[in-house]
Design a protein around this motif. Structure first.
Motif: not given
Length: 248
Positions: A3-11, A14-18, A22-28, A107-110
């Motif tokens: 389980t995870a939470i994203i905190i970033d003041d640039e919307p 946040v959307k891009l990382l989400a 979803k695409k590269y880390c389905p285990e999250v 790098e995200l997957k790693a």
């Protein structure tokens, strides 16, 4: 499932990382996204995530201050930062994980894999990172630890004349005539020493600017070091050398 939470003041970030998660880390499993520190603090207390993607520089309360508000916590942290290359060295030194914006999928997957293997953050590393990133707090040591097969050798920076690439190793040539082969690539050595008056003048050589005796111009320009060894200067490095000394 992580389980995870994203905190970033640039919307947008946040959307891009989400989307990338979803695409590269389905285990999250993403539980919440927040664009301000106060909302992020509330979300953490409510959801108790396994993993936190946290921006550092945010208005009101930065990432470190947010973590201090939590006291003891058991989740892993991946810092998402737009810091430049110099500051990123602090992350490497502290061994905490980070993602540099814009985020690369590999790098995200790693980073997620590393977080899965190490589910709890080391508070001492966090304190070290915060200290390293504090303006004016970093004092560069005058010695460098050179790793080799059986340990490390501590060498004064002023004693190093130049370094030479040897595949995945680096040979250090010292002013006292000694040589030391370190289990580090020249690129790794460059990242540490170029902020300490060293310069990569050729793909194979990194030199201590304090030990240059003479510069010889021409098509095949080269440096003469204080031990009378000639070091070639690549064409694309002549300008950098000139900038450092203000001549040529």
């Amino acid at each position: 499932m992580l389980t995870a939470i994203i905190i970033d003041d640039e919307p947008d970030n946040v959307k891009l990382l989400a989307l990338q998660l979803k695409k590269y880390c389905p285990e999250v499993l993403l539980l919440a996204t927040c664009t301000d520190s106060a909302g992020g603090l509330t979300a953490i207390k409510e959801h108790d995530p396994d993993l936190l993607f946290l921006d550092i520089e945010m208005p009101g309360m930065n990432g470190f201050e947010l973590l201090e508000q939590l006291g003891n916590f058991s989740f892993q942290v991946i810092f998402v930062t737009a810091y430049d290359q110099f500051a990123v060295k602090a992350f490497k030194f502290s061994a905490l994980d980070y993602l540099l914006k814009p985020i690369d999928a590999h790098e995200l997957k790693a980073a997620v894999a590393k977080a899965t293997a190490n589910p709890k953050i080391n508070k001492q590393q966090l304190q070290l990172l915060q200290k390293e990133l504090s303006p004016g707090a970093k004092v560069l040591p005058q010695k460098i630890a050179l790793p080799y097969q059986n340990g490390v050798v501590f060498t004064d920076l002023g004693n190093i004349l130049y370094c030479e690439a040897r595949d995945n190793y680096t040979m250090f040539y010292l002013a006292d005539g000694k040589q030391h082969l370190a289990a580090k690539t020249l690129l790794s050595v460059q990242e540490i020493l170029e902020e300490r008056n060293f310069l990569r003048v050729h793909r194979q050589y990194l030199v201590n600017l304090d030990h240059i005796h003479k510069y010889v111009k021409g098509e095949n320009a080269y440096l003469v070091m204080q031990n009378q060894v000639n070091i070639p200067v690549a064409r694309n490095q002549k300008e950098r050398l000139a900038e450092r000394f203000g001549w040529l």
